[in-house]
Design a protein around this motif. Structure first.
Motif, PDB file in Angstrom:
ATOM      1  N   MET A 150     -13.367  37.594   8.446  1.00 33.95           N
ATOM      2  CA  MET A 150     -14.231  38.326   9.375  1.00 33.95           C
ATOM      3  C   MET A 150     -15.376  39.008   8.611  1.00 33.95           C
ATOM      4  SD  MET A 150     -13.258  41.539  11.906  1.00 33.95           S
ATOM      5  CE  MET A 150     -12.568  42.476  10.531  1.00 33.95           C
ATOM      6  N   ILE A 151     -15.048  39.659   7.499  1.00 33.34           N
ATOM      7  CA  ILE A 151     -16.080  40.317   6.694  1.00 33.34           C
ATOM      8  C   ILE A 151     -17.046  39.273   6.127  1.00 33.34           C
ATOM      9  CG2 ILE A 151     -16.474  41.622   4.566  1.00 33.34           C
ATOM     10  CD1 ILE A 151     -13.857  43.111   5.144  1.00 33.34           C
ATOM     11  N   ALA A 152     -16.516  38.136   5.681  1.00 32.24           N
ATOM     12  CA  ALA A 152     -17.373  37.076   5.147  1.00 32.24           C
ATOM     13  C   ALA A 152     -18.366  36.597   6.199  1.00 32.24           C
ATOM     14  CB  ALA A 152     -16.513  35.907   4.656  1.00 32.24           C
ATOM     15  N   GLU A 153     -17.891  36.444   7.437  1.00 29.72           N
ATOM     16  CA  GLU A 153     -18.768  35.993   8.520  1.00 29.72           C
ATOM     17  C   GLU A 153     -19.886  37.004   8.769  1.00 29.72           C
ATOM     18  OE1 GLU A 153     -19.623  33.654  10.319  1.00 29.72           O
ATOM     19  OE2 GLU A 153     -20.283  34.380  12.245  1.00 29.72           O
ATOM     20  N   TYR A 154     -19.557  38.286   8.753  1.00 34.33           N
ATOM     21  CA  TYR A 154     -20.567  39.317   8.976  1.00 34.33           C
ATOM     22  C   TYR A 154     -21.560  39.383   7.808  1.00 34.33           C
ATOM     23  CZ  TYR A 154     -22.755  43.800   9.944  1.00 34.33           C
ATOM     24  OH  TYR A 154     -23.680  44.782  10.193  1.00 34.33           O
ATOM     25  N   ILE A 155     -21.060  39.321   6.574  1.00 34.47           N
ATOM     26  CA  ILE A 155     -21.933  39.356   5.401  1.00 34.47           C
ATOM     27  C   ILE A 155     -22.867  38.146   5.400  1.00 34.47           C
ATOM     28  CG2 ILE A 155     -21.981  39.198   2.883  1.00 34.47           C
ATOM     29  CD1 ILE A 155     -21.178  41.941   3.755  1.00 34.47           C
ATOM     30  N   TYR A 156     -22.342  36.999   5.813  1.00 32.67           N
ATOM     31  CA  TYR A 156     -23.168  35.782   5.873  1.00 32.67           C
ATOM     32  C   TYR A 156     -24.346  35.988   6.824  1.00 32.67           C
ATOM     33  CZ  TYR A 156     -24.463  30.891   6.607  1.00 32.67           C
ATOM     34  OH  TYR A 156     -25.164  29.716   6.695  1.00 32.67           O
ATOM     35  N   TRP A 157     -24.053  36.582   7.980  1.00 31.37           N
ATOM     36  CA  TRP A 157     -25.130  36.860   8.941  1.00 31.37           C
ATOM     37  C   TRP A 157     -26.082  37.926   8.402  1.00 31.37           C
ATOM     38  CZ3 TRP A 157     -25.757  41.662  11.427  1.00 31.37           C
ATOM     39  CH2 TRP A 157     -26.798  41.712  12.355  1.00 31.37           C
ATOM     40  N   LEU A 158     -25.523  38.979   7.809  1.00 28.08           N
ATOM     41  CA  LEU A 158     -26.340  40.101   7.342  1.00 28.08           C
ATOM     42  C   LEU A 158     -27.324  39.666   6.265  1.00 28.08           C
ATOM     43  CD1 LEU A 158     -26.789  43.232   7.445  1.00 28.08           C
ATOM     44  CD2 LEU A 158     -25.144  43.382   5.571  1.00 28.08           C
ATOM     45  N   THR A 159     -26.906  38.760   5.390  1.00 29.10           N
ATOM     46  CA  THR A 159     -27.758  38.341   4.283  1.00 29.10           C
ATOM     47  C   THR A 159     -28.663  37.172   4.652  1.00 29.10           C
ATOM     48  OG1 THR A 159     -25.923  36.982   3.447  1.00 29.10           O
ATOM     49  CG2 THR A 159     -26.200  39.175   2.490  1.00 29.10           C
ATOM     50  N   GLY A 160     -28.760  36.876   5.946  1.00 25.97           N
ATOM     51  CA  GLY A 160     -29.726  35.881   6.409  1.00 25.97           C
ATOM     52  C   GLY A 160     -29.210  34.470   6.481  1.00 25.97           C
ATOM     53  N   GLY A 161     -27.891  34.261   6.449  1.00 27.99           N
ATOM     54  CA  GLY A 161     -27.339  32.917   6.584  1.00 27.99           C
ATOM     55  C   GLY A 161     -27.666  32.324   7.944  1.00 27.99           C
ATOM     56  N   THR A 162     -28.237  31.124   7.948  1.00 27.84           N
ATOM     57  CA  THR A 162     -28.700  30.536   9.213  1.00 27.84           C
ATOM     58  C   THR A 162     -28.071  29.186   9.510  1.00 27.84           C
ATOM     59  OG1 THR A 162     -30.582  29.566   8.026  1.00 27.84           O
ATOM     60  CG2 THR A 162     -30.929  31.710   9.083  1.00 27.84           C
ATOM     61  N   GLU A 163     -27.305  28.609   8.594  1.00 20.98           N
ATOM     62  CA  GLU A 163     -26.719  27.298   8.836  1.00 20.98           C
ATOM     63  C   GLU A 163     -25.580  27.414   9.841  1.00 20.98           C
ATOM     64  OE1 GLU A 163     -25.615  25.241   5.323  1.00 20.98           O
ATOM     65  OE2 GLU A 163     -27.632  25.255   4.470  1.00 20.98           O
ATOM     66  N   GLN A 164     -25.740  26.781  10.993  1.00 24.48           N
ATOM     67  CA  GLN A 164     -24.765  26.897  12.071  1.00 24.48           C
ATOM     68  C   GLN A 164     -23.423  26.299  11.680  1.00 24.48           C
ATOM     69  OE1 GLN A 164     -25.589  28.650  14.815  1.00 24.48           O
ATOM     70  NE2 GLN A 164     -23.430  28.569  15.348  1.00 24.48           N
ATOM     71  N   ARG A 165     -23.442  25.225  10.919  1.00 28.64           N
ATOM     72  CA  ARG A 165     -22.182  24.593  10.517  1.00 28.64           C
ATOM     73  C   ARG A 165     -21.342  25.547   9.662  1.00 28.64           C
ATOM     74  NH1 ARG A 165     -19.132  20.289   9.763  1.00 28.64           N
ATOM     75  NH2 ARG A 165     -18.153  19.948   7.733  1.00 28.64           N
ATOM     76  N   THR A 166     -22.001  26.190   8.703  1.00 22.21           N
ATOM     77  CA  THR A 166     -21.271  27.138   7.858  1.00 22.21           C
ATOM     78  C   THR A 166     -20.675  28.261   8.693  1.00 22.21           C
ATOM     79  OG1 THR A 166     -22.724  26.658   5.979  1.00 22.21           O
ATOM     80  CG2 THR A 166     -21.482  28.707   5.894  1.00 22.21           C
ATOM     81  N   SER A 167     -21.471  28.813   9.613  1.00 18.83           N
ATOM     82  CA  SER A 167     -20.986  29.895  10.470  1.00 18.83           C
ATOM     83  C   SER A 167     -19.808  29.436  11.324  1.00 18.83           C
ATOM     84  CB  SER A 167     -22.129  30.397  11.359  1.00 18.83           C
ATOM     85  OG  SER A 167     -21.692  31.453  12.182  1.00 18.83           O
ATOM     86  N   ASN A 168     -19.889  28.229  11.871  1.00 21.28           N
ATOM     87  CA  ASN A 168     -18.800  27.707  12.708  1.00 21.28           C
ATOM     88  C   ASN A 168     -17.527  27.498  11.899  1.00 21.28           C
ATOM     89  OD1 ASN A 168     -20.374  27.702  15.003  1.00 21.28           O
ATOM     90  ND2 ASN A 168     -20.982  25.566  14.809  1.00 21.28           N
TER      91      ASN A 168
END
Length: 534
Positions: free
Chosen positions: A258-276
């Motif tokens: 859960m924290i990894a998912e939030y940090i990914y978004w916070l730091t500008g991660g935009t790849e939908q596959r990675t997020s999914n």
């Protein structure tokens, strides 16, 4: 191993969010400025969503609608979309881990591109015996890595590619030892962030090697330390989750993802596959945590900020209907909100909040949770005499009867609760209390692991929520005392022990007051009976 680096970072917590670490090799964002601009826009959008949501929640019609639709909505919420992923075999989870956790295994020495050295840099590098490579630290574009350190890392890479993971562990450990002795960067260019980034990089490689060797117990401390040194890199949290999964600590694995998912978004991660993939991994861990737990049952309902009595009764009725075996003792988390992986859209979070209801067969666990929820900071003890030191026998009795059960409850609560609006440091304090109990039980290795985990939680905290100056000072004190404890100094006078002692004194005073009032009521009742008899 890097107390100076950690203290430097803790002194600059208010600026931590503005210095989120950039990782050029990921392809998620081009540079730190762009990342933070994206995060700022998302936060502004999030703020607007909060305002709209709060006005909507004040509407009675919406509240009634939420109650009416709960029963049908809960059916899917509580299953957590298991049919989408959880009926799949373990190899599906392993495939996700291969893509998220071991993604850079083909280029083990560095997670960033090969260095491009100018002629002037080359000459100075030859003179000083150091090699320039792109930095992953905040605020600088280049870090000068010591040549001898780079050679050891290349030897570790060779061992890794030959599947000699034990040899790779030996080489990476040697590289870490060099870092601890200061052989990392040039003295005139080194900074706390530079040393921290290199050490975190080596720690996370040790995690991967130990996982390959199927030794998660040896990997766990390295996973925690990689986060302590670099909490803004989302893959460090994913590797911590992989270690927890191998240890069958699924609730803690779910929180790490859960924290990894939030940090990914916070730091500008935009790849939908990675997020999914991260969300699927989070779902899988949460489902394992829920299905393997038999001492209590769980239900999530749409979050309502000001919950009225009829709303609480409606939730209770639904819980009793769906979980009759656990309906004797019901507890609803009164503070904050929870997030489910299948609806975690961070810019639109106000519309994706849930409340958590737990049902127990044991009333003691419910009473402990209710008592803890009345405090600003948690305590982890059942001592009746707060001024007497805890003996090993008392600690063992508490652990066997209550401790391990209440820790399982707290871990499942935290697996979907990103922030704590009462005390941001609560999760770290819980872990430090637990570590103190393990010390009384003379389980020193586990104690060290829990302290490192608490420090990882505290180091990540500034990236998860805004914290006040008072909470910042508490965080700094907790980190400093935790480092002192890991270095072998006595536990006496530690911040978490003071917090626990104050909490125990409060409990003792409340208990004395309750006993007095109860005895007073009994005395009055006896006097009334005597009068009637006369």
């Amino acid at each position: 191993k890097q107390p100076i680096v950690l203290l430097h970072r803790m002194k600059n917590i208010p600026e931590a969010i503005q210095k989120v670490k950039n990782h050029p090799g990921d392809g998620e964002a081009k540079n730190t400025e762009e990342q933070m601009k994206m995060a700022k826009k998302k936060k502004e959008k999030k703020s607007k969503c909060v305002d709209r949501a709060s006005s909507k929640q004040k509407s009675e019609n919406n509240e009634k609608l939420a109650v009416k639709t709960e029963e049908t909505k809960l059916e899917t919420d509580n299953r957590l979309n298991r049919t989408a992923l959880y009926d799949s075999p373990l190899d599906r989870i392993m495939d996700i881990e291969m893509e998220l956790v071991y993604i850079d295994e083909e280029d083990i020495p560095f997670e960033f591109p090969a260095p491009v050295v100018s002629s002037s840099t080359e000459s100075s590098g030859c003179d000083s015996g150091e090699v320039a490579v792109p930095s992953t630290s905040r605020g600088s574009s280049w870090t000068r890595v010591n040549k001898s350190l780079q050679q050891v890392l290349q030897e570790a890479s060779t061992c890794y590619r030959q599947s000699d993971y034990a040899g790779a562990v030996e080489k990476f450990s040697a590289a870490l030892e060099l870092c601890s002795k200061g052989v990392a960067t040039a003295a005139f260019r080194s900074s706390a962030e530079d040393i921290s980034s290199i050490a975190s990089f080596i720690e996370t490689k040790l995690v991967i090697c130990y996982l390959k060797l199927r030794k998660p117990d040896d990997a766990v401390n390295h996973a925690h330390r990689s986060i302590i040194l670099n909490p803004a890199y989302f893959r460090n949290h994913l590797r911590q989750a992989a270690v927890f999964r191998c240890l069958e600590r699924y609730s803690e694995a779910a929180r790490s993802v859960m924290i990894a998912e939030y940090i990914y978004w916070l730091t500008g991660g935009t790849e939908q596959r990675t997020s999914n993939l991260i969300k699927q991994y989070w779902e899988a861990m949460l489902d394992e945590a829920i299905t393997t737990e038999v001492s209590f049952s769980i239900m999530y309902t749409p979050f309502v900020k000001d919950m009225k009595a009829n709303k609480r009764n409606a939730i209770r009725d639904i819980f009793v209907k769906k979980h009759p075996d656990y309906s004797a003792y019901i507890y609803t988390d009164p503070h904050g909100f929870h997030i489910l992986p299948q609806t975690a859209e961070w810019p639109y979070l106000p519309h994706r909040k849930y409340s958590l209801t737990l049902g127990f067969r044991n009333n003691q666990l419910r009473k402990i949770l209710e008592r803890w929820s009345s405090k600003r900071v948690p305590i982890f003890s059942e001592r009746k005499a707060p001024f007497c030191p805890l003996t090993k026998e008392e600690a063992k009795r508490f652990w066997d009867n209550t401790g391990k059960k209440i820790m399982a409850v707290m871990d499942i609560i935290r697996s979907t609760k990103l922030i704590d609006d009462i005390c941001p440091c609560a999760r770290g304090i819980e872990k430090l209390h637990y570590a103190s109990l393990l010390g009384h039980l003379e389980r020193d290795e586990e104690k060290s692991q829990e302290i490192n985990q608490a420090m990882a939680e505290l180091a990540t905290l500034p990236y998860l929520q805004d914290i006040s100056q008072q909470d910042t000072e508490l965080l700094q004190s907790l980190m400093a005392d935790a480092m002192d404890t890991l270095e072998g100094r006595s536990d006496k006078g530690r911040v978490w022990n003071k917090i626990q002692k104050i909490g125990l004194i409060e409990d003792y005073l409340y208990q004395v007051e309750d006993n007095y009032l109860r005895n007073k009521r009994h005395r009055i009742a006896r006097m009334e009976r005597r009068k009637r008899t006369k």
